[in-house]
Design a protein around this motif. Structure first.
Motif, PDB file in Angstrom:
ATOM      1  N   GLY A  14       0.799  -1.226   0.000  1.00  0.00           N
ATOM      2  CA  GLY A  14       0.000   0.000   0.000  1.00  0.00           C
ATOM      3  C   GLY A  14       0.830   1.273   0.000  1.00  0.00           C
ATOM      4  O   GLY A  14       0.291   2.364   0.218  1.00  0.00           O
ATOM      5  N   LYS A  15       2.140   1.157  -0.277  1.00  0.00           N
ATOM      6  CA  LYS A  15       3.016   2.335  -0.265  1.00  0.00           C
ATOM      7  C   LYS A  15       2.513   3.431  -1.198  1.00  0.00           C
ATOM      8  O   LYS A  15       2.459   4.588  -0.807  1.00  0.00           O
ATOM      9  N   GLY A  16       2.155   3.019  -2.430  1.00  0.00           N
ATOM     10  CA  GLY A  16       1.753   4.001  -3.440  1.00  0.00           C
ATOM     11  C   GLY A  16       0.561   4.825  -2.984  1.00  0.00           C
ATOM     12  O   GLY A  16       0.606   6.059  -2.993  1.00  0.00           O
ATOM     13  N   THR A  17      -0.494   4.128  -2.553  1.00  0.00           N
ATOM     14  CA  THR A  17      -1.709   4.821  -2.114  1.00  0.00           C
ATOM     15  C   THR A  17      -1.408   5.690  -0.902  1.00  0.00           C
ATOM     16  O   THR A  17      -1.821   6.857  -0.838  1.00  0.00           O
ATOM     17  N   LEU A  18      -0.671   5.140   0.065  1.00  0.00           N
ATOM     18  CA  LEU A  18      -0.396   5.892   1.295  1.00  0.00           C
ATOM     19  C   LEU A  18       0.458   7.125   1.004  1.00  0.00           C
ATOM     20  O   LEU A  18       0.223   8.196   1.578  1.00  0.00           O
ATOM     21  N   CYS A  19       1.442   6.980   0.097  1.00  0.00           N
ATOM     22  CA  CYS A  19       2.289   8.138  -0.214  1.00  0.00           C
ATOM     23  C   CYS A  19       1.492   9.226  -0.928  1.00  0.00           C
ATOM     24  O   CYS A  19       1.727  10.413  -0.697  1.00  0.00           O
ATOM     25  N   LYS A  20       0.548   8.819  -1.767  1.00  0.00           N
ATOM     26  CA  LYS A  20      -0.310   9.825  -2.437  1.00  0.00           C
ATOM     27  C   LYS A  20      -1.150  10.553  -1.388  1.00  0.00           C
ATOM     28  O   LYS A  20      -1.319  11.771  -1.443  1.00  0.00           O
ATOM     29  N   MET A  21      -1.681   9.801  -0.415  1.00  0.00           N
ATOM     30  CA  MET A  21      -2.498  10.430   0.640  1.00  0.00           C
ATOM     31  C   MET A  21      -1.636  11.383   1.473  1.00  0.00           C
ATOM     32  O   MET A  21      -2.052  12.495   1.816  1.00  0.00           O
ATOM     33  N   LEU A  22      -0.404  10.946   1.768  1.00  0.00           N
ATOM     34  CA  LEU A  22       0.499  11.801   2.556  1.00  0.00           C
ATOM     35  C   LEU A  22       0.860  13.058   1.770  1.00  0.00           C
ATOM     36  O   LEU A  22       0.939  14.158   2.329  1.00  0.00           O
ATOM     37  N   SER A  23       1.076  12.860   0.466  1.00  0.00           N
ATOM     38  CA  SER A  23       1.448  13.979  -0.390  1.00  0.00           C
ATOM     39  C   SER A  23       0.366  15.065  -0.347  1.00  0.00           C
ATOM     40  O   SER A  23       0.668  16.258  -0.208  1.00  0.00           O
ATOM     41  N   THR A  24      -0.895  14.641  -0.408  1.00  0.00           N
ATOM     42  CA  THR A  24      -2.005  15.599  -0.362  1.00  0.00           C
ATOM     43  C   THR A  24      -2.085  16.246   1.017  1.00  0.00           C
ATOM     44  O   THR A  24      -2.176  17.471   1.133  1.00  0.00           O
ATOM     45  N   ALA A  25      -1.989  15.430   2.065  1.00  0.00           N
ATOM     46  CA  ALA A  25      -2.148  15.965   3.423  1.00  0.00           C
ATOM     47  C   ALA A  25      -1.028  16.943   3.794  1.00  0.00           C
ATOM     48  O   ALA A  25      -1.266  17.918   4.500  1.00  0.00           O
ATOM     49  N   LEU A  26       0.181  16.675   3.307  1.00  0.00           N
ATOM     50  CA  LEU A  26       1.333  17.494   3.713  1.00  0.00           C
ATOM     51  C   LEU A  26       1.751  18.487   2.631  1.00  0.00           C
ATOM     52  O   LEU A  26       2.709  19.234   2.819  1.00  0.00           O
ATOM     53  N   ASN A  27       1.059  18.426   1.496  1.00  0.00           N
ATOM     54  CA  ASN A  27       1.441  19.234   0.348  1.00  0.00           C
ATOM     55  C   ASN A  27       2.926  19.025   0.012  1.00  0.00           C
ATOM     56  O   ASN A  27       3.700  19.966  -0.135  1.00  0.00           O
ATOM     57  N   ALA A  28       3.279  17.758  -0.072  1.00  0.00           N
ATOM     58  CA  ALA A  28       4.687  17.402  -0.266  1.00  0.00           C
ATOM     59  C   ALA A  28       4.850  16.555  -1.524  1.00  0.00           C
ATOM     60  O   ALA A  28       4.011  15.695  -1.796  1.00  0.00           O
ATOM     61  N   PRO A  29       5.938  16.789  -2.290  1.00  0.00           N
ATOM     62  CA  PRO A  29       6.156  15.947  -3.469  1.00  0.00           C
ATOM     63  C   PRO A  29       6.590  14.527  -3.089  1.00  0.00           C
ATOM     64  O   PRO A  29       7.126  14.318  -1.998  1.00  0.00           O
ATOM     65  N   VAL A  30       6.344  13.575  -4.001  1.00  0.00           N
ATOM     66  CA  VAL A  30       6.753  12.189  -3.747  1.00  0.00           C
ATOM     67  C   VAL A  30       7.824  11.785  -4.757  1.00  0.00           C
ATOM     68  O   VAL A  30       7.665  12.001  -5.956  1.00  0.00           O
ATOM     69  N   LEU A  31       8.899  11.225  -4.259  1.00  0.00           N
ATOM     70  CA  LEU A  31       9.876  10.574  -5.130  1.00  0.00           C
ATOM     71  C   LEU A  31       9.527   9.089  -5.113  1.00  0.00           C
ATOM     72  O   LEU A  31       9.748   8.406  -4.104  1.00  0.00           O
ATOM     73  N   ASN A  32       8.947   8.604  -6.212  1.00  0.00           N
ATOM     74  CA  ASN A  32       8.534   7.205  -6.286  1.00  0.00           C
ATOM     75  C   ASN A  32       9.660   6.428  -6.970  1.00  0.00           C
ATOM     76  O   ASN A  32       9.755   6.361  -8.191  1.00  0.00           O
ATOM     77  N   SER A  33      10.553   5.835  -6.157  1.00  0.00           N
ATOM     78  CA  SER A  33      11.743   5.204  -6.743  1.00  0.00           C
ATOM     79  C   SER A  33      11.383   3.976  -7.571  1.00  0.00           C
ATOM     80  O   SER A  33      12.049   3.669  -8.551  1.00  0.00           O
ATOM     81  N   GLY A  34      10.311   3.280  -7.201  1.00  0.00           N
ATOM     82  CA  GLY A  34       9.882   2.111  -7.970  1.00  0.00           C
ATOM     83  C   GLY A  34       9.609   2.474  -9.421  1.00  0.00           C
ATOM     84  O   GLY A  34       9.869   1.697 -10.342  1.00  0.00           O
ATOM     85  N   GLU A  35       9.108   3.707  -9.630  1.00  0.00           N
ATOM     86  CA  GLU A  35       8.797   4.146 -10.992  1.00  0.00           C
ATOM     87  C   GLU A  35      10.058   4.259 -11.847  1.00  0.00           C
ATOM     88  O   GLU A  35      10.005   4.043 -13.052  1.00  0.00           O
ATOM     89  N   ILE A  36      11.166   4.599 -11.213  1.00  0.00           N
ATOM     90  CA  ILE A  36      12.434   4.694 -11.965  1.00  0.00           C
ATOM     91  C   ILE A  36      12.856   3.280 -12.408  1.00  0.00           C
ATOM     92  O   ILE A  36      13.195   3.052 -13.570  1.00  0.00           O
ATOM     93  N   TYR A  37      12.804   2.319 -11.458  1.00  0.00           N
ATOM     94  CA  TYR A  37      13.135   0.927 -11.813  1.00  0.00           C
ATOM     95  C   TYR A  37      12.203   0.420 -12.904  1.00  0.00           C
ATOM     96  O   TYR A  37      12.625  -0.250 -13.846  1.00  0.00           O
ATOM     97  N   ARG A  38      10.936   0.750 -12.770  1.00  0.00           N
ATOM     98  CA  ARG A  38       9.951   0.275 -13.741  1.00  0.00           C
ATOM     99  C   ARG A  38      10.162   0.916 -15.117  1.00  0.00           C
ATOM    100  O   ARG A  38       9.992   0.269 -16.141  1.00  0.00           O
ATOM    101  N   SER A  39      10.527   2.221 -15.139  1.00  0.00           N
ATOM    102  CA  SER A  39      10.761   2.890 -16.421  1.00  0.00           C
ATOM    103  C   SER A  39      11.923   2.222 -17.152  1.00  0.00           C
ATOM    104  O   SER A  39      11.851   1.986 -18.368  1.00  0.00           O
TER     105      SER A  39
END
Ligand code: DC
Length: 213
Positions: A14-39
């Motif tokens: 649930g990292k992805g969903t939780l980080c998106k929720m945190l990003s909205t709550a804290l107005n903070a950007p997310v570095l999603n490292s999995g996306e780099i591996y996946r790209s």
């Protein structure tokens, strides 16, 4: 200088969903490292490079410049497996360390938090992060959640296959020599096997509030 919150954990926790929720709550950007591996996995797949061919992957990565690939291409069974497989290659990890640090330095003028999501954010990439969260859930619970998600779009998927894929990725992510998935000593461990997403989110938020300026 922003404060870094690392959020690490295994596939399907649930990292992805939780980080998106945190990003909205804290107005903070997310570095999603999995996306780099996946790209990178997606490019390797497109170029028909065999992910088991370490020298070919290493040669490809030498001149690689990170470009975001559309997420619609990144979350398939094939890319799940290729990204996990290539993540054991240390030359590739070195390049991704560089990419991750340069993304963070571009966000240097952010005053609040930056959320870094992955497997080794708290242990290797940002060992000095202010807040480290390590999420865990039993493999059968993670597989069930994934299954309920994927059958919405692909009715042919079978629970047992998804469970086996989760086990395979856990083994690969936890047993690799370079930067294996494991909690940082100074991380908050949250087992969310018996929590829903809101309960887990509130638990993380409670921890962050203790540190908020
Ligand atoms: O988080 P994810 O499922 O999108 O990550 C896909 C794969 O990328 C994962 O199985 C292992 C690799 N990965 C990694 O080795 N280190 C990270 N920090 C993030 C992802």
């Amino acid at each position: 200088m922003p404060n870094i919150i690392t959020v690490d954990g295994p596939a399907g926790v649930g990292k992805g969903t939780l980080c998106k929720m945190l990003s909205t709550a804290l107005n903070a950007p997310v570095l999603n490292s999995g996306e780099i591996y996946r790209s990178i996995a997606y490019n390797i797949y497109k170029l028909k490079i065999n992910p088991k061919h370490i020298s070919k992957v290493t040669a490809y990565i030498k001149n690689y410049k990170y470009e975001k690939v559309s997420s619609s291409k990144l979350y398939s069974k094939k890319i799940d497996l290729i990204s996990s497989e290539i993540s054991t290659i240390s030359e590739l990890r070195k390049k991704i360390v560089y990419i991750q640090h340069s993304i963070i330095s571009k966000n240097n003028d952010t005053n609040g938090f930056i959320i870094a999501e992955g497997r080794d954010m708290g242990t290797k990439i940002f060992p000095k992060a202010q807040i480290k969260i390590f999420l865990w859930a039993k493999a059968n619970v993670r597989a069930k959640r994934r299954y309920l998600q994927v059958i919405k779009v692909n009715k042919t998927r079978v629970y047992e296959d998804i469970f086996n894929e989760i086990i395979l990725r856990d083994m690969s992510d936890m047993s690799r020599k370079t930067a294996p998935l494991c909690p940082a000593e100074d991380s908050y461990l949250i087992d969310n096997s018996n929590l829903d997403i809101e309960q887990c989110f509130n638990k993380i938020l409670k921890i962050i509030k203790k540190y908020k300026k």
